[in-house]
Motif scaffolding. Structure first.
Motif, PDB file in Angstrom:
ATOM      1  N   ASP A  55     -23.941  -3.744  15.576  1.00  8.35           N
ATOM      2  CA  ASP A  55     -23.307  -2.514  15.105  1.00  8.35           C
ATOM      3  C   ASP A  55     -21.902  -2.822  14.606  1.00  8.35           C
ATOM      4  O   ASP A  55     -21.471  -3.970  14.606  1.00  8.35           O
ATOM      5  CB  ASP A  55     -23.305  -1.431  16.187  1.00  8.35           C
ATOM      6  CG  ASP A  55     -22.591  -1.844  17.455  1.00  8.35           C
ATOM      7  OD1 ASP A  55     -21.488  -2.413  17.365  1.00  8.35           O
ATOM      8  OD2 ASP A  55     -23.139  -1.597  18.548  1.00  8.35           O
ATOM      9  N   ALA A  56     -21.214  -1.782  14.189  1.00  6.05           N
ATOM     10  CA  ALA A  56     -19.884  -1.938  13.583  1.00  6.05           C
ATOM     11  C   ALA A  56     -18.859  -2.500  14.561  1.00  6.05           C
ATOM     12  O   ALA A  56     -17.831  -3.033  14.146  1.00  6.05           O
ATOM     13  CB  ALA A  56     -19.409  -0.599  13.036  1.00  6.05           C
ATOM     14  N   THR A  57     -19.136  -2.422  15.851  1.00  7.19           N
ATOM     15  CA  THR A  57     -18.188  -2.916  16.842  1.00  7.19           C
ATOM     16  C   THR A  57     -18.581  -4.279  17.410  1.00  7.19           C
ATOM     17  O   THR A  57     -17.942  -4.759  18.336  1.00  7.19           O
ATOM     18  CB  THR A  57     -18.048  -1.906  18.004  1.00  7.19           C
ATOM     19  OG1 THR A  57     -19.319  -1.775  18.661  1.00  7.19           O
ATOM     20  CG2 THR A  57     -17.571  -0.562  17.506  1.00  7.19           C
ATOM     21  N   SER A  58     -19.617  -4.895  16.870  1.00  8.80           N
ATOM     22  CA  SER A  58     -20.057  -6.197  17.371  1.00  8.80           C
ATOM     23  C   SER A  58     -18.962  -7.236  17.173  1.00  8.80           C
ATOM     24  O   SER A  58     -18.242  -7.227  16.180  1.00  8.80           O
ATOM     25  CB  SER A  58     -21.322  -6.652  16.644  1.00  8.80           C
ATOM     26  OG  SER A  58     -22.414  -5.837  16.999  1.00  8.80           O
ATOM     27  N   GLY A  59     -18.886  -8.133  18.117  1.00  6.63           N
ATOM     28  CA  GLY A  59     -17.858  -9.157  18.078  1.00  6.63           C
ATOM     29  C   GLY A  59     -18.147 -10.261  17.080  1.00  6.63           C
ATOM     30  O   GLY A  59     -19.232 -10.347  16.499  1.00  6.63           O
ATOM     31  N   GLU A  60     -17.167 -11.115  16.913  1.00  6.92           N
ATOM     32  CA  GLU A  60     -17.248 -12.204  15.943  1.00  6.92           C
ATOM     33  C   GLU A  60     -18.405 -13.158  16.248  1.00  6.92           C
ATOM     34  O   GLU A  60     -19.064 -13.651  15.337  1.00  6.92           O
ATOM     35  CB  GLU A  60     -15.922 -12.967  15.941  1.00  6.92           C
ATOM     36  CG  GLU A  60     -15.821 -13.992  14.855  1.00  6.92           C
ATOM     37  CD  GLU A  60     -14.456 -14.650  14.815  1.00  6.92           C
ATOM     38  OE1 GLU A  60     -14.421 -15.872  14.605  1.00  6.92           O
ATOM     39  OE2 GLU A  60     -13.440 -13.950  14.992  1.00  6.92           O
ATOM     40  N   LEU A  61     -18.678 -13.422  17.507  1.00  8.01           N
ATOM     41  CA  LEU A  61     -19.758 -14.325  17.886  1.00  8.01           C
ATOM     42  C   LEU A  61     -21.116 -13.768  17.462  1.00  8.01           C
ATOM     43  O   LEU A  61     -21.953 -14.500  16.916  1.00  8.01           O
ATOM     44  CB  LEU A  61     -19.738 -14.594  19.391  1.00  8.01           C
ATOM     45  CG  LEU A  61     -20.789 -15.563  19.901  1.00  8.01           C
ATOM     46  CD1 LEU A  61     -20.599 -16.939  19.269  1.00  8.01           C
ATOM     47  CD2 LEU A  61     -20.722 -15.653  21.420  1.00  8.01           C
ATOM     48  N   VAL A  62     -21.336 -12.498  17.674  1.00 11.68           N
ATOM     49  CA  VAL A  62     -22.601 -11.863  17.280  1.00 11.68           C
ATOM     50  C   VAL A  62     -22.744 -11.878  15.760  1.00 11.68           C
ATOM     51  O   VAL A  62     -23.825 -12.162  15.232  1.00 11.68           O
ATOM     52  CB  VAL A  62     -22.694 -10.422  17.831  1.00 11.68           C
ATOM     53  CG1 VAL A  62     -23.946  -9.720  17.325  1.00 11.68           C
ATOM     54  CG2 VAL A  62     -22.673 -10.430  19.350  1.00 11.68           C
ATOM     55  N   LEU A  63     -21.667 -11.606  15.044  1.00 13.95           N
ATOM     56  CA  LEU A  63     -21.705 -11.639  13.588  1.00 13.95           C
ATOM     57  C   LEU A  63     -21.963 -13.058  13.073  1.00 13.95           C
ATOM     58  O   LEU A  63     -22.685 -13.253  12.093  1.00 13.95           O
ATOM     59  CB  LEU A  63     -20.415 -11.081  13.005  1.00 13.95           C
ATOM     60  CG  LEU A  63     -20.201  -9.581  13.255  1.00 13.95           C
ATOM     61  CD1 LEU A  63     -18.801  -9.168  12.836  1.00 13.95           C
ATOM     62  CD2 LEU A  63     -21.245  -8.754  12.540  1.00 13.95           C
ATOM     63  N   HIS A  64     -21.408 -14.052  13.743  1.00 14.81           N
ATOM     64  CA  HIS A  64     -21.668 -15.442  13.376  1.00 14.81           C
ATOM     65  C   HIS A  64     -23.154 -15.763  13.570  1.00 14.81           C
ATOM     66  O   HIS A  64     -23.768 -16.430  12.731  1.00 14.81           O
ATOM     67  CB  HIS A  64     -20.797 -16.380  14.211  1.00 14.81           C
ATOM     68  CG  HIS A  64     -21.104 -17.823  14.010  1.00 14.81           C
ATOM     69  ND1 HIS A  64     -20.727 -18.515  12.885  1.00 14.81           N
ATOM     70  CD2 HIS A  64     -21.785 -18.698  14.783  1.00 14.81           C
ATOM     71  CE1 HIS A  64     -21.161 -19.758  12.978  1.00 14.81           C
ATOM     72  NE2 HIS A  64     -21.805 -19.888  14.118  1.00 14.81           N
ATOM     73  N   TYR A  65     -23.721 -15.321  14.680  1.00 11.71           N
ATOM     74  CA  TYR A  65     -25.142 -15.545  14.939  1.00 11.71           C
ATOM     75  C   TYR A  65     -25.998 -14.844  13.886  1.00 11.71           C
ATOM     76  O   TYR A  65     -26.991 -15.398  13.419  1.00 11.71           O
ATOM     77  CB  TYR A  65     -25.508 -15.067  16.348  1.00 11.71           C
ATOM     78  CG  TYR A  65     -26.950 -15.330  16.683  1.00 11.71           C
ATOM     79  CD1 TYR A  65     -27.417 -16.633  16.876  1.00 11.71           C
ATOM     80  CD2 TYR A  65     -27.851 -14.284  16.796  1.00 11.71           C
ATOM     81  CE1 TYR A  65     -28.742 -16.875  17.163  1.00 11.71           C
ATOM     82  CE2 TYR A  65     -29.183 -14.528  17.080  1.00 11.71           C
ATOM     83  CZ  TYR A  65     -29.624 -15.820  17.269  1.00 11.71           C
ATOM     84  OH  TYR A  65     -30.943 -16.055  17.543  1.00 11.71           O
ATOM     85  N   ALA A  66     -25.623 -13.650  13.483  1.00  7.95           N
ATOM     86  CA  ALA A  66     -26.366 -12.919  12.450  1.00  7.95           C
ATOM     87  C   ALA A  66     -26.328 -13.674  11.121  1.00  7.95           C
ATOM     88  O   ALA A  66     -27.352 -13.785  10.427  1.00  7.95           O
ATOM     89  CB  ALA A  66     -25.790 -11.516  12.279  1.00  7.95           C
ATOM     90  N   LEU A  67     -25.183 -14.201  10.780  1.00  7.91           N
ATOM     91  CA  LEU A  67     -25.045 -14.980   9.548  1.00  7.91           C
ATOM     92  C   LEU A  67     -25.918 -16.232   9.602  1.00  7.91           C
ATOM     93  O   LEU A  67     -26.610 -16.570   8.641  1.00  7.91           O
ATOM     94  CB  LEU A  67     -23.577 -15.342   9.334  1.00  7.91           C
ATOM     95  CG  LEU A  67     -23.195 -15.966   8.013  1.00  7.91           C
ATOM     96  CD1 LEU A  67     -23.579 -15.068   6.843  1.00  7.91           C
ATOM     97  CD2 LEU A  67     -21.697 -16.240   7.988  1.00  7.91           C
ATOM     98  N   ARG A  68     -25.914 -16.901  10.718  1.00  9.71           N
ATOM     99  CA  ARG A  68     -26.753 -18.095  10.893  1.00  9.71           C
ATOM    100  C   ARG A  68     -28.232 -17.743  10.803  1.00  9.71           C
ATOM    101  O   ARG A  68     -29.013 -18.474  10.187  1.00  9.71           O
ATOM    102  CB  ARG A  68     -26.430 -18.737  12.235  1.00  9.71           C
ATOM    103  CG  ARG A  68     -27.159 -20.013  12.470  1.00  9.71           C
ATOM    104  CD  ARG A  68     -26.702 -20.679  13.735  1.00  9.71           C
ATOM    105  NE  ARG A  68     -27.583 -21.785  14.028  1.00  9.71           N
ATOM    106  CZ  ARG A  68     -27.645 -22.379  15.183  1.00  9.71           C
ATOM    107  NH1 ARG A  68     -26.870 -21.994  16.177  1.00  9.71           N
ATOM    108  NH2 ARG A  68     -28.475 -23.368  15.384  1.00  9.71           N
TER     109      ARG A  68
END
Length: 130
Positions: free
Chosen positions: A36-49
């Motif tokens: 979601d919009a409040t997800s942290g940088e680590l979760v966003l990095h995992y999503a990108l990967r």
């Protein structure tokens, strides 16, 4: 590997979401990630990967115009814009800025959709013949 990424960009964030759970139940081989919009940088990095490593990906974006800050997901969108053909973006709700970004890129596969039609679109995209 196939992936399903659920992005909740609404003001009212719910902990449990039916659509990611349904995708996981009906397509157990598909990697499912719910952010979601409040997800942290680590979760966003995992999503990108996950997007980079998947052969096919469906990204479901639930959005509303009340949430204007989409800066955190811009790297995800850029990855999707650079890999046309192996990803599909499904947009639910009204978000004028995001819609303009998608419409400005004819190479990107996207559709505006209601959640009740999403499972059929996911199935059709992930399992159609290349």
């Amino acid at each position: 590997m196939e992936a399903f990424l659920y992005l909740d960009l609404t003001a009212a964030v719910a902990y449990r979401k039916a659509l990611p759970e349904q995708v996981q139940q009906q397509h157990p081989a598909v990697a499912v990630l719910d952010i979601d919009a409040t997800s942290g940088e680590l979760v966003l990095h995992y999503a990108l990967r996950l997007l980079r490593e998947s052969e096919k990906a469906v990204v479901y974006i639930k959005a509303d115009a009340a949430v204007t800050g989409i800066g955190a997901i811009l790297p995800l969108l850029e990855e999707l814009f650079q890999s046309p053909g192996n990803s599909l973006i499904l947009l639910e709700g009204e978000h004028p800025r995001l819609l303009r970004m998608l419409q400005a890129r004819p190479q990107v596969q996207f559709a505006q959709i209601e959640e009740e039609n999403a499972l059929g679109e996911v199935r059709q995209f992930l399992y159609k013949e290349a």
